[in-house]
Design a protein around this motif. Structure first.
Motif, PDB file in Angstrom:
ATOM      1  N   MET A  82       0.828  -1.191   0.000  1.00 59.86           N
ATOM      2  CA  MET A  82       0.000   0.000   0.000  1.00 59.86           C
ATOM      3  C   MET A  82       0.864   1.243   0.000  1.00 59.86           C
ATOM      4  O   MET A  82       2.012   1.201   0.406  1.00 59.86           O
ATOM      5  CB  MET A  82      -0.916  -0.002   1.213  1.00 59.86           C
ATOM      6  CG  MET A  82      -0.205   0.202   2.527  1.00 59.86           C
ATOM      7  SD  MET A  82      -1.252  -0.144   3.917  1.00 59.86           S
ATOM      8  CE  MET A  82      -1.516  -1.868   3.708  1.00 59.86           C
ATOM      9  N   LEU A 126       7.599  -0.498   2.590  1.00 58.30           N
ATOM     10  CA  LEU A 126       8.033  -0.732   3.968  1.00 58.30           C
ATOM     11  C   LEU A 126       9.209  -1.708   4.030  1.00 58.30           C
ATOM     12  O   LEU A 126      10.034  -1.647   4.935  1.00 58.30           O
ATOM     13  CB  LEU A 126       6.874  -1.314   4.785  1.00 58.30           C
ATOM     14  CG  LEU A 126       5.678  -0.388   5.004  1.00 58.30           C
ATOM     15  CD1 LEU A 126       4.465  -1.183   5.437  1.00 58.30           C
ATOM     16  CD2 LEU A 126       6.022   0.685   6.022  1.00 58.30           C
ATOM     17  N   ASN A 141       0.439 -10.736   1.938  1.00 56.48           N
ATOM     18  CA  ASN A 141       1.105 -10.535   0.638  1.00 56.48           C
ATOM     19  C   ASN A 141       2.602 -10.275   0.817  1.00 56.48           C
ATOM     20  O   ASN A 141       3.053  -9.931   1.909  1.00 56.48           O
ATOM     21  CB  ASN A 141       0.465  -9.345  -0.086  1.00 56.48           C
ATOM     22  CG  ASN A 141      -1.046  -9.488  -0.157  1.00 56.48           C
ATOM     23  OD1 ASN A 141      -1.550 -10.577  -0.415  1.00 56.48           O
ATOM     24  ND2 ASN A 141      -1.770  -8.400   0.101  1.00 56.48           N
ATOM     25  N   ARG A 142       3.322 -10.391  -0.277  1.00 50.03           N
ATOM     26  CA  ARG A 142       4.740 -10.025  -0.297  1.00 50.03           C
ATOM     27  C   ARG A 142       4.992  -9.245  -1.586  1.00 50.03           C
ATOM     28  O   ARG A 142       5.701  -9.687  -2.487  1.00 50.03           O
ATOM     29  CB  ARG A 142       5.640 -11.275  -0.241  1.00 50.03           C
ATOM     30  CG  ARG A 142       5.659 -11.951   1.114  1.00 50.03           C
ATOM     31  CD  ARG A 142       6.318 -11.084   2.191  1.00 50.03           C
ATOM     32  NE  ARG A 142       6.265 -11.707   3.519  1.00 50.03           N
ATOM     33  CZ  ARG A 142       5.270 -11.540   4.389  1.00 50.03           C
ATOM     34  NH1 ARG A 142       4.228 -10.788   4.091  1.00 50.03           N
ATOM     35  NH2 ARG A 142       5.310 -12.106   5.575  1.00 50.03           N
ATOM     36  N   CYS A 143       4.375  -8.059  -1.656  1.00 57.10           N
ATOM     37  CA  CYS A 143       4.433  -7.279  -2.894  1.00 57.10           C
ATOM     38  C   CYS A 143       5.876  -6.884  -3.225  1.00 57.10           C
ATOM     39  O   CYS A 143       6.619  -6.451  -2.337  1.00 57.10           O
ATOM     40  CB  CYS A 143       3.587  -6.021  -2.768  1.00 57.10           C
ATOM     41  SG  CYS A 143       1.879  -6.358  -2.352  1.00 57.10           S
ATOM     42  N   HIS A 199       6.806  -4.378  -4.691  1.00 58.88           N
ATOM     43  CA  HIS A 199       7.008  -2.930  -4.645  1.00 58.88           C
ATOM     44  C   HIS A 199       6.868  -2.391  -3.217  1.00 58.88           C
ATOM     45  O   HIS A 199       6.869  -1.177  -3.027  1.00 58.88           O
ATOM     46  CB  HIS A 199       5.968  -2.231  -5.524  1.00 58.88           C
ATOM     47  CG  HIS A 199       4.617  -2.192  -4.870  1.00 58.88           C
ATOM     48  ND1 HIS A 199       3.937  -3.340  -4.554  1.00 58.88           N
ATOM     49  CD2 HIS A 199       3.881  -1.165  -4.417  1.00 58.88           C
ATOM     50  CE1 HIS A 199       2.807  -2.997  -3.946  1.00 58.88           C
ATOM     51  NE2 HIS A 199       2.738  -1.697  -3.851  1.00 58.88           N
ATOM     52  N   CYS A 200       6.729  -3.252  -2.205  1.00 54.25           N
ATOM     53  CA  CYS A 200       6.360  -2.806  -0.852  1.00 54.25           C
ATOM     54  C   CYS A 200       7.365  -1.777  -0.303  1.00 54.25           C
ATOM     55  O   CYS A 200       8.530  -2.096  -0.087  1.00 54.25           O
ATOM     56  CB  CYS A 200       6.298  -4.007   0.088  1.00 54.25           C
ATOM     57  SG  CYS A 200       5.720  -3.577   1.728  1.00 54.25           S
ATOM     58  N   CYS A 256       1.006  -9.386   7.167  1.00 56.09           N
ATOM     59  CA  CYS A 256       0.355  -9.166   5.873  1.00 56.09           C
ATOM     60  C   CYS A 256       0.356 -10.474   5.092  1.00 56.09           C
ATOM     61  O   CYS A 256       1.357 -11.199   5.111  1.00 56.09           O
ATOM     62  CB  CYS A 256       1.140  -8.092   5.117  1.00 56.09           C
ATOM     63  SG  CYS A 256       0.474  -7.756   3.477  1.00 56.09           S
ATOM     64  N   ARG A 285       0.721  -3.011   7.979  1.00 54.71           N
ATOM     65  CA  ARG A 285       0.695  -3.547   6.621  1.00 54.71           C
ATOM     66  C   ARG A 285      -0.770  -3.790   6.234  1.00 54.71           C
ATOM     67  O   ARG A 285      -1.515  -2.831   6.132  1.00 54.71           O
ATOM     68  CB  ARG A 285       1.591  -4.790   6.549  1.00 54.71           C
ATOM     69  CG  ARG A 285       3.060  -4.370   6.794  1.00 54.71           C
ATOM     70  CD  ARG A 285       4.032  -5.475   6.546  1.00 54.71           C
ATOM     71  NE  ARG A 285       4.127  -6.400   7.667  1.00 54.71           N
ATOM     72  CZ  ARG A 285       4.600  -7.645   7.561  1.00 54.71           C
ATOM     73  NH1 ARG A 285       4.983  -8.095   6.389  1.00 54.71           N
ATOM     74  NH2 ARG A 285       4.689  -8.422   8.617  1.00 54.71           N
ATOM     75  N   GLU A 286      -1.245  -4.997   6.040  1.00 63.23           N
ATOM     76  CA  GLU A 286      -2.631  -5.217   5.623  1.00 63.23           C
ATOM     77  C   GLU A 286      -3.594  -4.862   6.766  1.00 63.23           C
ATOM     78  O   GLU A 286      -3.534  -5.468   7.838  1.00 63.23           O
ATOM     79  CB  GLU A 286      -2.803  -6.699   5.262  1.00 63.23           C
ATOM     80  CG  GLU A 286      -4.185  -7.061   4.785  1.00 63.23           C
ATOM     81  CD  GLU A 286      -4.318  -7.008   3.283  1.00 63.23           C
ATOM     82  OE1 GLU A 286      -3.581  -6.229   2.641  1.00 63.23           O
ATOM     83  OE2 GLU A 286      -5.150  -7.750   2.741  1.00 63.23           O
TER      84      GLU A 286
END
Ligand code: SF4
Length: 348
Positions: free
Chosen positions: A1, A31, A24-26, A28-29, A22, A65-66
């Motif tokens: 996010m 953090l 997910n493991r984006c 682009h994260c 979270c 996170r999420e």
């Protein structure tokens, strides 16, 4: 996010705590990736107690996170409100799409707490979205979440992160919006595209950062503040003769990110070791608070020392067409510099 904790409210301490992790493991994260670890109600109380002698207005968030990535999200939301002595926590346009598709009561909860619009993040169609979210099935879930929101009279807001690998798939995502008639079915439906910041995990994607000339004409009307987007070569020219220093700092609110290991960070940028202010279990609280109020940590001291012209000279590429905002580019330069300078130091 993206970072929601920047606003113009009067001075308040926001404590944003990674109590549940979270799903997910984006890639682009901003953090940075961290292990999921569940924190308890006692941990939350411990954290607030640590700060309450120093700040009389505290807003507590149990998600960094999420949001709502815990099965007792409704109880947790009430706990966050109860722990907050200042401004009550906000909902923003954020929600858990993981939970939306698994728990029929969740959308009702979102409505009850006043959420009207929910942002959903794509990286193109299935192949790229599953890969960049880091979870098989993510794309399908995002489409399901869209339908659930629409059925419940809520507005889905699609954001798409573009890079050199997925740029054509983002155009196809735009076509999918037409096929699904999302604009006709929801008058407030919103779609926007951007390249994301360049800190945390996203800095590792520098090599595939979108080039300005490769952004399809079709996407430009949907590109976030396209006129303010610069190529790296344009950023380079802006900064190379500058006498300024790029020093992130708190304006009105102070927002702190707190990891599940009780490490404290400013909310400016990635939660990498160099940006750690201190640890609530191990370090002296007076010293942590002094560092926070005086913004006195090694990366900020270094930012005050080295001019931005020197950063761009060392780490910039004057011939690159990669897209940035000027601020994101300066964060990229500063974090690259910090990584070089403090690479081998355990204590900075
Ligand atoms: S960007 Fe992805 S991995 Fe990072 S906190 Fe948000 S949902 Fe989780």
């Amino acid at each position: 996010m993206s970072n929601p904790f920047s606003n113009d409210a009067p001075m308040n301490l926001n404590l944003v705590v990674d109590m549940n992790g979270c799903p997910n493991r984006c890639k682009h994260c901003w953090l940075g990736h961290m292990p999921n670890k569940k924190m308890s109600d006692e941990d939350a109380l411990f954290i607030v107690d640590k700060f309450k002698d120093y700040f009389n207005q505290i807003t507590f968030y149990s998600w960094l996170r999420e949001p709502d990535y815990c099965s007792d999200y409704e109880r947790r939301w009430q706990k966050d409100i109860d722990l907050s002595t200042g401004t009550k926590p906000q909902r923003f346009e954020l929600a858990s799409f993981y939970r939306l598709v698994r728990d029929p009561n969740y959308v009702k909860f979102l409505k009850k707490v006043g959420v009207k619009e929910v942002q959903l993040t794509f990286f193109g169609l299935k192949e790229y979205t599953d890969s960049f979210v880091g979870r098989q099935g993510a794309f399908k879930e995002l489409l399901q979440a869209t339908e659930i929101l629409l059925e419940n009279g809520m507005t889905p807001r699609w954001q798409a992160f573009i890079n050199e690998e997925n740029k054509q798939s983002i155009v196809e995502l735009l076509h999918l919006i037409d096929q699904l008639k999302l604009k006709e079915r929801c008058k407030d439906f919103n779609f926007f595209v951007h390249e994301g910041s360049c800190d945390g995990e996203n800095r590792k994607l520098y090599g595939i950062r979108i080039q300005k000339r490769h952004i399809s004409e079709e996407l430009i009307p949907y590109y976030l503040d396209f006129n303010e987007r610069l190529s790296e070569s344009e950023c380079y020219r802006h900064l190379i003769d500058s006498t300024d220093h790029f020093v992130p700092h708190n304006d009105k609110d102070i927002t702190l990110n707190i990891s599940a290991e009780f490490d404290v960070y400013f909310n400016f940028t990635e939660m990498s070791p160099v940006w750690k202010i201190g640890n609530l279990k191990k370090d002296d609280m007076k010293e942590i608070v002094r560092k926070i109020l005086e913004e006195d940590i090694a990366p900020l001291r270094e930012a005050r020392r080295i001019p931005v012209s020197e950063l761009v000279k060392r780490y910039g590429d004057s011939s690159s067409d990669k897209v940035f905002t000027l601020e994101d580019y300066q964060f990229y330069l500063l974090n690259t510099h910090l990584e070089h300078k403090f690479r081998n130091s355990k204590n900075v």
